[in-house]
Each structure stands twice: as C-alpha cells, then as structure tokens.
Design an enzyme around this catalytic site. Sequence first.
Site, short mmCIF file in Angstrom:
data_model
loop_
_atom_site.label_atom_id
_atom_site.label_comp_id
_atom_site.label_asym_id
_atom_site.label_seq_id
_atom_site.Cartn_x
_atom_site.Cartn_y
_atom_site.Cartn_z
N SER A 50 0.75 -1.13 0.09
CA SER A 50 0.06 0.00 -0.05
C SER A 50 0.67 1.25 0.14
CB SER A 50 -1.06 0.04 1.32
OG SER A 50 -0.18 0.25 2.54
N ASP A 83 -1.06 -1.59 -3.91
CA ASP A 83 -2.51 -1.68 -3.61
C ASP A 83 -2.89 0.03 -3.19
OD1 ASP A 83 -4.85 -2.78 -2.30
OD2 ASP A 83 -4.12 -2.92 -0.24
N ASP A 105 -7.24 3.22 -7.46
CA ASP A 105 -8.48 3.24 -6.67
C ASP A 105 -9.13 4.62 -6.93
OD1 ASP A 105 -10.67 3.23 -4.97
OD2 ASP A 105 -9.49 2.61 -3.04
N HIS A 223 -11.85 -6.86 -2.09
CA HIS A 223 -11.14 -6.24 -0.93
C HIS A 223 -11.83 -6.82 0.57
CE1 HIS A 223 -8.31 -3.57 -2.93
NE2 HIS A 223 -8.85 -4.12 -4.26
N SER A 225 -10.90 -9.15 2.39
CA SER A 225 -11.31 -10.37 2.46
C SER A 225 -10.67 -11.21 3.49
CB SER A 225 -11.14 -11.03 1.23
OG SER A 225 -12.09 -10.59 0.23
N ASP A 268 -4.88 -8.98 4.28
CA ASP A 268 -3.98 -8.14 5.28
C ASP A 268 -4.08 -8.55 6.66
OD1 ASP A 268 -2.01 -6.59 6.14
OD2 ASP A 268 -2.53 -4.70 5.34
N THR A 269 -5.31 -8.28 7.09
CA THR A 269 -5.54 -8.24 8.72
C THR A 269 -5.29 -9.51 9.12
OG1 THR A 269 -7.27 -6.40 8.20
CG2 THR A 269 -7.62 -8.07 10.27
P1 13P Z 1 -8.32 -7.00 4.91
O1 13P Z 1 -8.47 -5.86 5.81
O2 13P Z 1 -9.66 -7.46 5.23
O3 13P Z 1 -7.39 -7.98 5.16
O4 13P Z 1 -8.42 -6.52 3.53
C1 13P Z 1 -7.23 -5.94 2.83
C2 13P Z 1 -7.31 -5.25 1.67
O5 13P Z 1 -8.34 -5.38 1.08
C3 13P Z 1 -6.00 -4.73 0.98
O6 13P Z 1 -6.75 -3.88 0.02
O1 G3H Z 2 -5.86 -1.49 1.95
C1 G3H Z 2 -5.54 -2.08 3.21
C2 G3H Z 2 -4.61 -2.90 3.31
O2 G3H Z 2 -4.70 -3.68 4.55
C3 G3H Z 2 -3.23 -1.80 3.73
O3 G3H Z 2 -3.37 -1.31 4.85
O4 G3H Z 2 -2.78 1.21 4.17
O5 G3H Z 2 -2.56 0.36 6.53
O6 G3H Z 2 -0.80 -0.60 4.60
P1 G3H Z 2 -2.31 0.11 5.30
ZN ZN Z 3 -8.42 -3.18 -0.10
#
Ligand code: 13P
Ligand code: G3H
Ligand code: ZN
Length: 349
Positions: A50, A83, A105, A223, A225, A268-269
């Site tokens: 990101s 991202d 985006d 996203h 997910s 990511d989460t």
């Molecule tokens: P999560 O926060 O559900 O993992 O989503 C990540 C995401 O969509 C990154 O672009």
């Molecule tokens: O888009 C969301 C991703 O979880 C990335 O998050 O912007 O905190 O790096 P971030």
């Molecule tokens: Zn996202």
Amino acid sequence: MPLVSMRQLLDEAAKGGYGVGAFNVNDMEQIQAIMEAAKQTNSPVIIQASRGARAFAQDNYLYHLMLAAAELYPEIPLAMHLDHGNSFETCKSAIELGFTSVMMDGSLKADGKTPATFEENVAVTKQVVDFAHERGITVEGEIGVLGGIEDGHGAGGTGLEHVTDPDQAVEFAEKTGVDALAIAIGTSHGAYKFSKKPDGSVLKMDILIAIHKRLPKTHLVMHGSSSVPKDLQDIINQYGGKLKETWGVPVEEIQLGIRNGVRKVNVDTDNRLAITGAIRKVLWETPEKFDPRDYLKPAREAMQKVVAQRMTQFGQAGHAGDYKALSIAEIAKGYKDGSLSTKPLVADK
Ligand code: 13P
Ligand code: G3H
Ligand code: ZN
C-alpha cells in the site's frame, strides 16, 4: 524468475478456475512468510504494498526485497502490485520503480476518503491504464466504495452505502479497459467488518454474482477479505490484547465468489492478527527475552501458516508450474496488438 505480470497470473487463474490471494507486506519477514507458503503449496502469488507500506519501508527496500524473493524462488510466478493507488502520480511512481501491477482506486478522491464521481473515477483510471499498458503493467480499478476507515481507506460507514451497481460496473469496465475490477459488496478493511456472522443482508454476494453474469470474463477482486478467525483473535486476547468481538468474511463466501469470477482476493488483517498474536505470546510467556528474532521467527511462522491455508482454500495451490511467465515486454506487445484484450465481454441482462 523475474517479477511477472499480474494480468498473466489472473488469466491463468481464470483458465484454472481458482483465485489468487494478494497479501499485503511492509517488511522482509512478511515477504519471507508469503514466499515460504508459496513454496510449501506450489502456488503462484501476488504480493502487494500500500502507500502506507511504501512510506514505512521505503520504495527501494521494498523493491529489492521483492527482487530477492523472485531470485530465491525462481519456480514461483510472483507479481508485485500497488494496493490502493490514490492518484495517477502514485501509480506512475510505482510503475517506474518496477511494480508489475497497480491498483488505481479512483472510487475515492486522492484523499482516500471522499467518494469520487463516476466520471472522475473513469478519467483517472483510464489515464493510468493508458500509461501502464504501454509498459506492460496490469491495472486494477475499483467501482463502488468499501466501508470503514480503519486503514485510512474508505468512506466510513457500514460498507452498504456504496455497494457496486452492476450496470455501472459494466460501463466502468468498458470505458477504462482495466484488467481486474474491484467491487464493493459490503466488506471493509481491518478487523471490524461485521458484528455477527455475515448473511446476505450485509455481505452482498448476490451483487457479486449479478456483476459476474454481466461481465463473465472480467477478473473480479474482493477487497477486505480477511476472515478474522476467532482462534487468532483469542490468541491476541489471551496474551494481554484487547480485541472486541468481531466477524470477517467467511472462507466459504470467498469460495462462492471464486466460483463466480473472483480471481484476486485481498488479505492483510488475518496476517496482522497472526503476527501480533505470536509476538504477544512470546513476550507474555518469556518476558526476559529481548532478541527480536525470538519473536519475529514465530511471527513469521504464524503468518506463513495463515497464507498457506488461504492459498489452499482459494485453489491456487499446485498451480505455480502450470505456465511459463511472459516477460513484461511481451505483455506490452500483447496490449498493443490486441492479443491481450481490454474490451470486456458483456452479457445481456
Ligand atoms: P483486510 O483488511 O480484510 O485484510 O483487507 C485487505 C485489503 O483489502 C487490502 O487492499
Ligand atoms: O488497504 C488496506 C490494506 O490492509 C493496507 O493497509 O494502508 O494500513 O498499509 P495500510
Ligand atoms: Zn483493499
């Protein structure tokens, strides 16, 4: 193997009927965890960074870590993706650095919070597509807006305010020529997506299926997910954390999406939860420890476990050796001569 085109990865995923996880990274250990999981499961892989990750790690560190990954795992097709690019300039700088794929985006204005108009979204996304395709780089666009603001992306709210309209999705795909289309179906970034196990009133899989019916060949992207598994929440809370009760996107709903055109699944989460739980456990149980390797190693292993599980669940496992990666120059040629189509197939209502 050099870094490869995300378009090729997704085209192959469509042929094979599977999804590809796109996992966020900020540091070396996360990249290592993903690559080991990819090796373990023999999976092609998308690693994404990101704007926040680029700022945290610095572009050059990130890029060279990705090159190291490609060098160390020559058997794994690996795409490096931006991202949530928020502007043409952000996407351009990523492409110039060496990313093989970018997300523009344009569903939000450049502040990453205010919903943009449809026309603004089309204009900036098309500008990125023109610049990127000439250079063989893949573009993901987004139509509709995710909920939440937890990660600095999103217009806030529950995620149901800006669910994607299937007719607009068709128009957007036709006007921009994106390679992959992110849609909003009620998910949001971060841990707090749903206050109970989601049903069709909050997670709009019916909208996803309707979009797939209209755009049967378009690679859809989900996203937000992460599944936010209870066992990962529990580890954090058992070792001094304070997460509130919450639900993510059940894996079976993602698998339903994959049967209906979803080719890229953003996670990511779940990895953040796994890492934090593992670190908390070490520090809680052995407070005398202070060598970062004592907690970074279990953290890396915990993330690898989650990633390998998702790779298996999304169906990408076993597919790393299915095809020979094309060079980015060959991909650019494909966009130019039309062999890589940017005109979506549109089915009647
Ligand atoms: P999560 O926060 O559900 O993992 O989503 C990540 C995401 O969509 C990154 O672009
Ligand atoms: O888009 C969301 C991703 O979880 C990335 O998050 O912007 O905190 O790096 P971030
Ligand atoms: Zn996202």
